[in-house]
Structure formats: C-alpha cells, structure tokens
Design a protein around this motif. Structure first.
Motif, PDB file in Angstrom:
ATOM      1  N   HIS A 116      10.333  30.785  51.653  1.00  0.00           N
ATOM      2  CA  HIS A 116      11.051  29.574  51.224  1.00  0.00           C
ATOM      3  C   HIS A 116      11.550  28.794  52.440  1.00  0.00           C
ATOM      4  O   HIS A 116      11.491  27.567  52.470  1.00  0.00           O
ATOM      5  CB  HIS A 116      12.231  29.937  50.324  1.00  0.00           C
ATOM      6  N   TYR A 168      23.665  26.981  38.309  1.00  0.00           N
ATOM      7  CA  TYR A 168      23.137  25.748  37.702  1.00  0.00           C
ATOM      8  C   TYR A 168      22.570  26.043  36.318  1.00  0.00           C
ATOM      9  O   TYR A 168      22.779  25.295  35.365  1.00  0.00           O
ATOM     10  CB  TYR A 168      22.033  25.156  38.584  1.00  0.00           C
ATOM     11  N   ASP A 169      21.794  27.135  36.230  1.00  0.00           N
ATOM     12  CA  ASP A 169      21.166  27.468  34.947  1.00  0.00           C
ATOM     13  C   ASP A 169      22.226  27.751  33.885  1.00  0.00           C
ATOM     14  O   ASP A 169      22.100  27.331  32.730  1.00  0.00           O
ATOM     15  CB  ASP A 169      20.216  28.665  35.116  1.00  0.00           C
ATOM     16  N   PRO A 183      17.032  21.507  37.045  1.00  0.00           N
ATOM     17  CA  PRO A 183      16.606  20.103  37.071  1.00  0.00           C
ATOM     18  C   PRO A 183      17.281  19.264  35.974  1.00  0.00           C
ATOM     19  O   PRO A 183      17.605  18.104  36.191  1.00  0.00           O
ATOM     20  CB  PRO A 183      15.097  20.172  36.822  1.00  0.00           C
ATOM     21  N   VAL A 292      16.715  25.145  44.529  1.00  0.00           N
ATOM     22  CA  VAL A 292      17.843  24.193  44.518  1.00  0.00           C
ATOM     23  C   VAL A 292      17.697  23.138  45.622  1.00  0.00           C
ATOM     24  O   VAL A 292      18.358  22.101  45.596  1.00  0.00           O
ATOM     25  CB  VAL A 292      19.198  24.949  44.594  1.00  0.00           C
ATOM     26  N   ALA A 294      15.420  21.221  45.708  1.00  0.00           N
ATOM     27  CA  ALA A 294      14.874  20.065  44.994  1.00  0.00           C
ATOM     28  C   ALA A 294      15.999  19.185  44.434  1.00  0.00           C
ATOM     29  O   ALA A 294      15.750  18.081  43.950  1.00  0.00           O
ATOM     30  CB  ALA A 294      13.978  20.537  43.845  1.00  0.00           C
ATOM     31  N   ASN A 295      17.223  19.667  44.514  1.00  0.00           N
ATOM     32  CA  ASN A 295      18.353  18.951  43.903  1.00  0.00           C
ATOM     33  C   ASN A 295      18.626  17.606  44.599  1.00  0.00           C
ATOM     34  O   ASN A 295      18.693  17.524  45.819  1.00  0.00           O
ATOM     35  CB  ASN A 295      19.601  19.844  43.991  1.00  0.00           C
ATOM     36  N   VAL A 322      10.156  24.485  44.916  1.00  0.00           N
ATOM     37  CA  VAL A 322      10.048  25.524  43.885  1.00  0.00           C
ATOM     38  C   VAL A 322       9.036  26.572  44.344  1.00  0.00           C
ATOM     39  O   VAL A 322       8.369  26.409  45.374  1.00  0.00           O
ATOM     40  CB  VAL A 322       9.609  24.924  42.529  1.00  0.00           C
TER      41      VAL A 322
HETATM   42  O1  KG4 Z   1      12.905  29.153  44.244  1.00  0.00           O
HETATM   43  P1  KG4 Z   1      12.828  29.116  42.764  1.00  0.00           P
HETATM   44  O2  KG4 Z   1      11.726  28.304  42.133  1.00  0.00           O
HETATM   45  O3  KG4 Z   1      12.752  30.570  42.171  1.00  0.00           O
HETATM   46  C1  KG4 Z   1      13.475  31.619  42.707  1.00  0.00           C
HETATM   47  O4  KG4 Z   1      13.016  32.168  43.752  1.00  0.00           O
HETATM   48  O5  KG4 Z   1      14.560  31.902  42.137  1.00  0.00           O
HETATM   49  O6  KG4 Z   1      14.250  28.580  42.279  1.00  0.00           O
HETATM   50  C2  KG4 Z   1      14.540  28.435  40.917  1.00  0.00           C
HETATM   51  C3  KG4 Z   1      15.969  27.943  40.787  1.00  0.00           C
HETATM   52  C4  KG4 Z   1      16.426  27.908  39.333  1.00  0.00           C
HETATM   53  O7  KG4 Z   1      17.714  28.476  39.218  1.00  0.00           O
HETATM   54  C5  KG4 Z   1      16.442  26.414  39.041  1.00  0.00           C
HETATM   55  O8  KG4 Z   1      17.363  26.059  38.029  1.00  0.00           O
HETATM   56  C6  KG4 Z   1      16.839  25.836  40.382  1.00  0.00           C
HETATM   57  O9  KG4 Z   1      16.101  26.608  41.305  1.00  0.00           O
HETATM   58  N1  KG4 Z   1      16.505  24.401  40.502  1.00  0.00           N
HETATM   59  C7  KG4 Z   1      17.427  23.431  40.650  1.00  0.00           C
HETATM   60  C8  KG4 Z   1      16.720  22.202  40.686  1.00  0.00           C
HETATM   61  N2  KG4 Z   1      15.376  22.486  40.567  1.00  0.00           N
HETATM   62  C9  KG4 Z   1      15.267  23.846  40.459  1.00  0.00           C
HETATM   63  N3  KG4 Z   1      18.768  23.495  40.749  1.00  0.00           N
HETATM   64  C10 KG4 Z   1      19.428  22.328  40.899  1.00  0.00           C
HETATM   65  N4  KG4 Z   1      18.828  21.121  40.926  1.00  0.00           N
HETATM   66  C11 KG4 Z   1      17.484  21.005  40.832  1.00  0.00           C
HETATM   67  N5  KG4 Z   1      16.904  19.805  40.862  1.00  0.00           N
END
Ligand code: KG4
Ligand code: ZN
Length: 354
Positions: A116, A168-169, A183, A292, A294-295, A322
């Motif tokens: 990552h 966030y979730d 998201p 996150v 991507a936030n 992601v």
């Molecule tokens: O890196 P990832 O795809 O999978 C893991 O390794 O966990 O991250 C997924 C996490 C989830 O909790 C998802 O809700 C969060 O990243 N996420 C975001 C956004 N896009 C994905 N959290 C906040 N804002 C976003 N735009």
C-alpha cells in the motif's frame, strides 16, 4: 526489463496486474465484490473466498490481454500473501504457486501493507527520496512507519483499537449512509458542514504517542445520533434514532466525523516528523496508502500538508488507493532485484504484528 504478474485477493477485491520494472503499469484489473457483500453490510469471508475462486482466472486473463503479453512473457509471479482474510489469501497464494511452478518462474511473496505504501511511491511523478514516512490507512490498518527503502521499514505507531477505515465503515452504519461505508460517508460528508455537526473528540493519546485510537470517536458519534443509552441489561435502549435526523443533519454529522477522523491523522504525521527530525532522521517524503487515502478530505489536507511542511507528499491515484495487484507486482520487482525470491510453499498469513 522484468515483467511481473501480480495477484491480490486478501479481502474483497480480486485483482491481477502486469508491471514492468516496478513502475510501468501495463495492466491493473480489479474485480470488486461490493455487490455480493452489500446485503450483509460487511465482508462475509466465506462468500469472499468463493468469489475469488470464480473470478481470479478471468481477471488474470484480462490483465494479460490488456498488457498484450502471454504467460511465456512473464518473468516472475507475485502474490500478496499477508495479512488478510485467510480463506481469501489462500486463493491468490494457491493460484500464484501453481502459475510459478507450471511456468518455472520465480514466486515472490509480498506484504500487503508495505505494498500500500509502495503504491504511493510507484505512482509519484518524481521518485520519492528515502528515508520516507509511511502512513497506511485501510480497513485493517492505521499505522505509521519510517522506511529506509521500499522493502525496509520500522513501525512507529498503530491503532490500539479500530482502524480508521473500520471506523468509517461503522460510522456509515450509524448514519445510515449505505455500503461500502467509507466512500458513502465521504460522499455524505461533502454535503455537510462540520461546524453544524456535534463536537466530536480527537483522541491523541499521550503527548508523544504515535499510536491511534478510533473507538472513542465512533462511540461519540453513536451517542450524538441516538442519545446516551438509558437503562441496563436487556432493557437498555437509546432515546433517539438516525431517523430523527434530517438529511442535512446526517450530512453535518458525517462532516463532523470526517473532520475529527482526518485531523488525528494529520496531527500524528506532524508529531512523527518532529520526533524523527529530533532523532536526526528527518523524512524526505511522505507516502500515504490504503483505502482511506481515497478520501476526499484526506487528499485535500495532504496537499495543504505538503505546502505547509515543504515535504513531498505522495498519495496514489484512486485506483491504486484501494486493494489492487499493481502495488503487489510493483513491490515484487524490488524483492526480485534484492534476490528475495520465495520458496514455492509460501504460507498465507492472516495477521502480522508490524
Ligand atoms: O485498503 P483497502 O481497500 O482494504 C484493506 O486493506 O482494508 O481499504 C478498505 C477501507 C474500508 O474501510 C473502506 O471503507 C475505506 O478503506 N475507504 C474509505 C474511502 N474509500 C475506501 N474511507 C474513507 N473515505 C473513502 N473515500
Ligand atoms: Zn488493503
């Protein structure tokens, strides 16, 4: 010019990518399983592993077609083998083992968390200088590292309870924002104004701590929406529900949550830079990765942080924030260069301690 096929199946994205020389992305295919898990409000591990089995080979085929290369043109096979859901990881690991064995090519096991951070390095317009400060913010991690190169890192701090993506979730469930939570909450927050929402805590722990804590913020949001729980035992209940909020209020609450969640990340980055500088190891770049990253607010504040601190800040483009396999194949090139090839019997590892 080594061409590496990378596989990623640690959670709910089935992904394959073809990357040359650690940076040139010839294909980056991601099959998301969001539709399969939406009705359950979260990832169901058994459903995720079954879907990986169905989707992995079509995704590999598509990656090879997009990169216009056939299996004979692949120099090594890489796979994210840690950390993640064990059943999901096993699908990618088994496929990579079979491919490497059948093609008689090196197999390279890659750590998902390091990958990552590498996503930020490999997509930066200018190659970041090391030592770098790394921040991984995902559904499973909220961790700070100092890296001397893409393969070598030291943990500085991590969450002592929930990961920021997990918060966030959960906040998305509390505010009925929909699935996938992160998201959706981000989108809702953009329609709101944090100053009109509740005053939510920023948990910074001890003055020098580089650890994170998100469970207090989540509970504060829950109580702000539903009121403090009344009664005890089976009779305990809340006085209000999210249905009592107007849509504008829901958006304002989401903005207040997002403001607090991102503030803490930035504050810890400032602390880490100050501490590393005092130790005579000032970071020369900041790498941010994980879902996150991507936030929208994080990305906006990261740009401001870059100008304020005069430090290059690398945040990957959305498709590499992601889970994806380009970061796996990219980092694998560094392992290959360093002679770090894995045995064919690599394990899938659910949890790591760094
Ligand atoms: O890196 P990832 O795809 O999978 C893991 O390794 O966990 O991250 C997924 C996490 C989830 O909790 C998802 O809700 C969060 O990243 N996420 C975001 C956004 N896009 C994905 N959290 C906040 N804002 C976003 N735009
Ligand atoms: Zn991830």
């Amino acid at each position: 010019m080594p061409t590496i096929l990378g596989l990623e199946s640690s959670c709910d994205e089935t992904a394959a990518a073809v990357v040359r020389d650690g940076r040139e992305i010839a294909a980056n295919i991601i099959a998301s399983q969001h539709d399969l898990h939406a009705q359950y409000g979260g990832v169901v591990p058994e459903i995720a592993s079954r879907a990986h089995i169905e989707r992995l080979l079509p995704v590999v085929r598509e990656a090879l077609e997009t990169a216009e290369v056939d299996l004979r043109g692949i120099d090594a096979v890489a796979v994210g083998n840690r950390p993640g859901l064990i059943g999901s990881l096993l699908v990618g690991v088994s496929a990579a083992q079979a491919l490497a064995w059948a093609l008689d090519k090196p197999l390279i096991a890659v750590d998902h968390v390091r990958a990552h951070m590498y996503a930020a390095d490999m997509t930066a317009a200018e190659r970041p200088a090391y030592p770098a400060l790394g921040l991984v913010i995902s559904g499973g991690h909220t961790s700070l590292y100092t890296l001397t190169d893409p393969l070598t890192m030291r943990l500085l701090g991590r969450t002592i309870d929930d990961a920021v993506g997990e918060a966030y979730d959960k906040a998305a469930v509390i505010l009925d924002a929909g699935y996938p939570g992160g998201p959706r909450l981000d989108q809702l927050a953009r329609e709101g104004d944090a100053s009109r929402g509740p005053n939510l805590p920023r948990s910074l722990l001890d003055a020098r701590s580089l650890d994170f804590s998100y469970s207090g913020l989540k509970t504060a949001l829950l109580y702000a929406v539903r009121g403090k729980p009344q009664g005890r035992g089976p009779d305990a209940g809340f006085t209000r529900s999210v249905a009592d909020l107007t849509n504008q209020q829901r958006a304002d609450f989401a903005a207040a949550f997002q403001d607090a969640a991102i503030d803490v990340l930035l504050c810890k980055l400032d602390r880490a830079i100050e501490q590393l500088t005092a130790e005579g190891q000032p970071p020369r770049a900041l790498l941010i990765g994980g879902g996150v990253s991507a936030n929208s607010l994080l990305r906006q504040r990261a740009r401001a942080f870059e100008s304020r601190r005069g430090l290059p800040v690398c945040v990957p483009p959305m498709k590499l924030c992601v889970d994806n396999a380009a970061m796996i194949a990219g980092l694998a090139w560094h392992h290959l260069e360093a002679g770090q090839v894995s045995p064919l019997n690599i394990p899938a590892i659910a949890t790591t301690t760094y």
